[in-house]
Design an enzyme around this catalytic site. Structure first.
Site, PDB file in Angstrom:
ATOM      1  N   ASN A  38      12.321 -27.559 -21.336  1.00 41.57           N
ATOM      2  CA  ASN A  38      12.753 -28.849 -20.869  1.00 41.57           C
ATOM      3  C   ASN A  38      12.994 -28.776 -19.149  1.00 41.57           C
ATOM      4  O   ASN A  38      13.130 -29.753 -18.656  1.00 41.57           O
ATOM      5  CB  ASN A  38      14.047 -29.305 -21.505  1.00 41.57           C
ATOM      6  CG  ASN A  38      15.258 -28.295 -21.363  1.00 41.57           C
ATOM      7  OD1 ASN A  38      14.955 -26.873 -21.239  1.00 41.57           O
ATOM      8  ND2 ASN A  38      16.488 -28.694 -21.528  1.00 41.57           N
ATOM      9  N   LYS A  77       8.037 -14.868 -21.806  1.00 43.28           N
ATOM     10  CA  LYS A  77       7.630 -15.590 -22.824  1.00 43.28           C
ATOM     11  C   LYS A  77       8.101 -17.106 -22.762  1.00 43.28           C
ATOM     12  O   LYS A  77       9.037 -17.289 -23.002  1.00 43.28           O
ATOM     13  CB  LYS A  77       7.888 -15.219 -24.336  1.00 43.28           C
ATOM     14  CG  LYS A  77       7.117 -15.839 -25.407  1.00 43.28           C
ATOM     15  CD  LYS A  77       7.577 -16.068 -26.713  1.00 43.28           C
ATOM     16  CE  LYS A  77       8.077 -17.391 -27.121  1.00 43.28           C
ATOM     17  NZ  LYS A  77       7.237 -18.863 -26.788  1.00 43.28           N
ATOM     18  N   GLY A 123      17.443 -21.479 -25.189  1.00 40.54           N
ATOM     19  CA  GLY A 123      16.978 -22.292 -26.145  1.00 40.54           C
ATOM     20  C   GLY A 123      17.807 -22.678 -27.177  1.00 40.54           C
ATOM     21  O   GLY A 123      19.224 -22.818 -26.913  1.00 40.54           O
ATOM     22  N   GLU A 155      21.671 -18.646 -23.244  1.00 41.82           N
ATOM     23  CA  GLU A 155      22.041 -19.967 -22.913  1.00 41.82           C
ATOM     24  C   GLU A 155      21.579 -21.184 -23.988  1.00 41.82           C
ATOM     25  O   GLU A 155      20.353 -21.387 -23.920  1.00 41.82           O
ATOM     26  CB  GLU A 155      21.474 -20.266 -21.273  1.00 41.82           C
ATOM     27  CG  GLU A 155      21.678 -19.501 -20.411  1.00 41.82           C
ATOM     28  CD  GLU A 155      23.055 -19.766 -19.596  1.00 41.82           C
ATOM     29  OE1 GLU A 155      23.771 -20.790 -19.995  1.00 41.82           O
ATOM     30  OE2 GLU A 155      23.322 -19.292 -18.547  1.00 41.82           O
ATOM     31  N   CYS A 179      20.127 -29.496 -21.959  1.00 42.95           N
ATOM     32  CA  CYS A 179      21.388 -28.790 -22.629  1.00 42.95           C
ATOM     33  C   CYS A 179      22.518 -29.519 -22.156  1.00 42.95           C
ATOM     34  O   CYS A 179      23.517 -29.385 -22.882  1.00 42.95           O
ATOM     35  CB  CYS A 179      21.218 -27.408 -22.325  1.00 42.95           C
ATOM     36  SG  CYS A 179      20.933 -27.224 -20.636  1.00 42.95           S
ATOM     37  N   GLU A 204      24.490 -17.934 -15.448  1.00 44.28           N
ATOM     38  CA  GLU A 204      23.207 -17.688 -14.607  1.00 44.28           C
ATOM     39  C   GLU A 204      23.659 -18.585 -13.379  1.00 44.28           C
ATOM     40  O   GLU A 204      24.685 -19.393 -13.147  1.00 44.28           O
ATOM     41  CB  GLU A 204      21.967 -18.359 -15.383  1.00 44.28           C
ATOM     42  CG  GLU A 204      21.478 -17.671 -16.524  1.00 44.28           C
ATOM     43  CD  GLU A 204      20.084 -18.179 -17.041  1.00 44.28           C
ATOM     44  OE1 GLU A 204      19.896 -19.331 -16.982  1.00 44.28           O
ATOM     45  OE2 GLU A 204      19.565 -17.324 -17.800  1.00 44.28           O
TER      46      GLU A 204
HETATM   47  P1  NAD Z   1      13.691 -22.952 -29.188  1.00 44.24           P
HETATM   48  O1  NAD Z   1      15.045 -21.813 -29.491  1.00 44.24           O
HETATM   49  O2  NAD Z   1      13.060 -23.368 -30.134  1.00 44.24           O
HETATM   50  O3  NAD Z   1      12.766 -22.163 -28.191  1.00 44.24           O
HETATM   51  C1  NAD Z   1      13.026 -21.600 -27.114  1.00 44.24           C
HETATM   52  C2  NAD Z   1      12.199 -20.395 -27.014  1.00 44.24           C
HETATM   53  O4  NAD Z   1      12.406 -19.439 -27.871  1.00 44.24           O
HETATM   54  C3  NAD Z   1      10.540 -20.580 -26.619  1.00 44.24           C
HETATM   55  O5  NAD Z   1      10.141 -19.933 -26.003  1.00 44.24           O
HETATM   56  C4  NAD Z   1      10.567 -20.309 -28.108  1.00 44.24           C
HETATM   57  O6  NAD Z   1       8.862 -19.797 -28.364  1.00 44.24           O
HETATM   58  C5  NAD Z   1      11.236 -19.022 -28.507  1.00 44.24           C
HETATM   59  N1  NAD Z   1      11.476 -18.657 -29.854  1.00 44.24           N
HETATM   60  C6  NAD Z   1      11.445 -19.336 -30.930  1.00 44.24           C
HETATM   61  N2  NAD Z   1      11.585 -18.453 -32.181  1.00 44.24           N
HETATM   62  C7  NAD Z   1      12.079 -17.320 -31.510  1.00 44.24           C
HETATM   63  C8  NAD Z   1      12.383 -16.073 -32.355  1.00 44.24           C
HETATM   64  N3  NAD Z   1      12.622 -15.942 -33.423  1.00 44.24           N
HETATM   65  N4  NAD Z   1      12.452 -15.019 -31.360  1.00 44.24           N
HETATM   66  C9  NAD Z   1      12.303 -14.980 -30.059  1.00 44.24           C
HETATM   67  N5  NAD Z   1      11.926 -16.228 -29.438  1.00 44.24           N
HETATM   68  C10 NAD Z   1      11.690 -17.255 -30.012  1.00 44.24           C
HETATM   69  O7  NAD Z   1      14.197 -23.984 -28.196  1.00 44.24           O
HETATM   70  P2  NAD Z   1      13.502 -25.342 -27.366  1.00 44.24           P
HETATM   71  O8  NAD Z   1      13.317 -26.460 -28.420  1.00 44.24           O
HETATM   72  O9  NAD Z   1      12.207 -24.783 -26.661  1.00 44.24           O
HETATM   73  O10 NAD Z   1      14.578 -25.773 -26.303  1.00 44.24           O
HETATM   74  C11 NAD Z   1      15.478 -26.736 -26.598  1.00 44.24           C
HETATM   75  C12 NAD Z   1      16.757 -26.062 -26.736  1.00 44.24           C
HETATM   76  O11 NAD Z   1      17.168 -25.136 -25.641  1.00 44.24           O
HETATM   77  C13 NAD Z   1      17.947 -27.131 -26.971  1.00 44.24           C
HETATM   78  O12 NAD Z   1      18.863 -26.638 -27.962  1.00 44.24           O
HETATM   79  C14 NAD Z   1      18.719 -27.003 -25.490  1.00 44.24           C
HETATM   80  O13 NAD Z   1      20.025 -27.254 -25.536  1.00 44.24           O
HETATM   81  C15 NAD Z   1      18.707 -25.545 -25.043  1.00 44.24           C
HETATM   82  N6  NAD Z   1      18.563 -25.353 -23.836  1.00 44.24           N
HETATM   83  C16 NAD Z   1      19.858 -24.545 -23.382  1.00 44.24           C
HETATM   84  C17 NAD Z   1      19.803 -24.497 -21.913  1.00 44.24           C
HETATM   85  C18 NAD Z   1      21.056 -23.755 -21.165  1.00 44.24           C
HETATM   86  O14 NAD Z   1      20.801 -23.503 -20.088  1.00 44.24           O
HETATM   87  N7  NAD Z   1      21.931 -23.747 -22.007  1.00 44.24           N
HETATM   88  C19 NAD Z   1      19.076 -24.891 -20.961  1.00 44.24           C
HETATM   89  C20 NAD Z   1      17.643 -25.720 -21.433  1.00 44.24           C
HETATM   90  C21 NAD Z   1      17.544 -25.958 -22.812  1.00 44.24           C
END
Ligand code: NAD
Length: 487
Positions: free
Chosen positions: A149, A172, A225, A245, A279, A456
């Protein structure tokens, strides 16, 4: 076009030779093919990062800073191109996409200058002729795992402090925005980051991400994520530095004394900016009963005017969701909300623009009860739940009645409410008379409760990517014993 991994200073194919596609979410067109890497690619990258570590970590931090200054200049020079790419691959409107890149520029200048600080501290000793201080040392090889995002800003929040502190990196990115990652890495390569220091490995979380998390040679993970992925990382990473995060369910309180016009701007921006895919997005509005009806009408009238479309088109307010799965998830939550008894005031439908794309109409539910799933779960789309509050204490109770705690806001003209809210709201960020989104890079960013454990931004980014080492320097010429009772 096929894009490659960047490992040990070279653009290379994945070991398996397999690829995956990235698509423009506004028109579903394929943008490019990317390496579908697996565990083996990560191991090769770790090897490169290990070999590069000594030279990089020994390089004076100010010299590393010079490379980052060049990277910041290059990001600035390429801002328009990179911004358009963010709008194309991730989908948000161009002004926000350019903001994503600007954030990366700001972080990079900030971290470049940190090369001449990286402060430790000195303190007194309890003994004579002894000097005590702390210094910062790098963690080692770190894994930076990022979502889609903020495809330029979030990698920069991690990679820039990691670099200035002397770590080597396995990066990654999300498989929804790999081209933004490739272009970002190209800038750092052009700026002079030596081979092996920054390694880009694209591919699934279940293979590439998993190996980064589990591999013992990786000493730190910085992850942004979904909460469930974060939980999995905590359970599987072993003993490592782990910064998480995660998601949230951010609320805005609107008191009866609030300036409703300003609050309206804040709700529209917080809820529908980035199509609700931040987020920090405002997905709950907790509004005082005296102004609820009036505010609902104002909100619905404004939402009617929002224009959906490709983020690249001028005049568009709300871009598409990131992919088909996201569209299905948001659609299913609208059905859940209806079943739970919430009243849909507007929106609630997936739509196409020019016959294509993962668009969803901005949606408002009212008469929501805090226990409903639409008030508890992160929907990550343009869906807002309005919850009535009887008074200030009730509003605080309701804003805190979720598992998450990333961002929050209160609109009030009453200084007592404002100050009480600053302390009482359980969140990493609280905005007064401003929306839940819009962090500045020199202030700490991060959540409490299930929104994560990291901070961060600014000096806190440095803390995430350095170890604090304690030094005792005894120049007494004899054995002195601290913490021994001699009375
Ligand atoms: P996601 O957790 O599905 O993926 C994030 C990253 O993790 C991707 O690169 C994905 O390929 C990787 N990933 C997936 N499974 C993994 C595993 N088992 N081991 C290691 N890596 C793995 O999240 P998303 O859909 O890409 O992003 C949306 C989410 O991120 C929302 O929940 C949002 O709130 C959150 N987010 C948080 C912040 C923050 O700063 N708090 C900022 C932006 C987004």
């Amino acid at each position: 076009m096929e894009y490659l991994n960047y490992i040990n200073g070279e653009w290379v194919k994945s070991v398996s030779g397999e690829t995956f596609e990235s698509k423009n979410p506004a028109n579903e067109r394929v943008i490019g093919k990317f390496q579908k890497s697996n565990e083996e690619d990560v191991k090769v990258a770790i090897n490169a990062a290990e070999n590069a570590y000594e030279n990089w970590s020994e390089m004076p931090a100010a010299k590393r800073g010079e490379i980052l200054f060049r990277a910041a200049d290059l990001l600035m020079k390429n801002k328009q191109k990179l911004g358009k790419l963010v709008a194309t691959e991730m989908g948000k409107v161009l002004s926000e996409s350019l903001g994503d890149v600007q954030e990366a520029i700001d972080v990079t200048y900030y971290m470049a200058a940190e090369g001449r600080r990286l402060f430790g501290h000195t303190t007194t000793s309890e003994l004579r002729d002894k000097f005590c201080m702390t210094i910062r040392v790098p963690i080692g090889i770190v894994g930076c795992i990022t979502p889609w995002n903020f495809p330029t800003a979030i990698p920069s929040w991690k990679i820039m402090p990691a670099l200035i502190c002397g770590n080597t990196i396995i990066f990654k990115p999300s498989s929804d925005t790999p081209l933004c990652a490739v272009e970002f890495v190209k800038i750092l390569v052009k700026a002079g980051v030596p081979k092996g220091v920054l390694n880009l490995v694209t591919g699934p979380g279940g293979t590439v991400g998993k190996e980064i998390v589990k591999n013992k040679k990786i000493r730190g993970i910085s992850f942004t994520g979904h909460r469930n992925t974060g939980k999995w990382i905590l359970q599987n990473a072993g003993i490592k530095r782990i910064g998480l995060e995660l998601g949230s369910k951010n609320g805005i309180i609107i008191m009866d004394d609030a300036n409703l016009e300003i609050a309206l701007d804040g709700v529209i921006w917080g809820a529908f900016g980035t199509t609700g895919q931040r987020c920090t997005a405002a997905s709950r509005v907790i509004v005082h009963k005296k102004v609820k009806k009036k505010f609902e009408n104002m909100l619905v009238n404004r939402v009617k005017k929002l224009k959906l479309g490709s983020g690249l088109n001028p005049g568009v307010d709300v871009g598409p969701l990131i992919n088909k799965a996201a569209l299905e998830k948001v659609t299913s939550y609208v059905e859940i909300g209806k079943r739970e008894g919430a009243k849909l005031l507007i929106g609630g439908k997936p739509v196409k623009v020019k016959g294509k794309g993962y668009f969803f109409t901005p949606s408002i539910f009212t008469n929501c009860n805090i226990d409903m799933n639409i008030c508890q779960d992160e929907i990550f789309g343009p869906v807002v739940a309005i919850i009535e509050a009887k008074n200030f204490d009730d509003a605080i109770k309701k804003i805190n009645s979720v598992d998450y705690g990333l961002s929050s806001a209160i609109y009030t003209e009453n200084i007592r409410y404002a100050f009480k809210a600053m302390k009482k709201i359980e969140a990493g960020l609280t905005y007064i008379n401003s929306s839940t989104i819009g962090s500045e890079i020199h202030l700490p960013f991060g959540g409490v409760k299930q929104s994560g454990n990291a901070r961060e931004g600014g000096i806190h980014g440095i803390d995430e990517f350095s170890e604090i080492k304690t030094i005792y320097f005894d120049y007494s010429g004899r054995l002195q014993k601290a913490q021994i009772d001699t009375s």
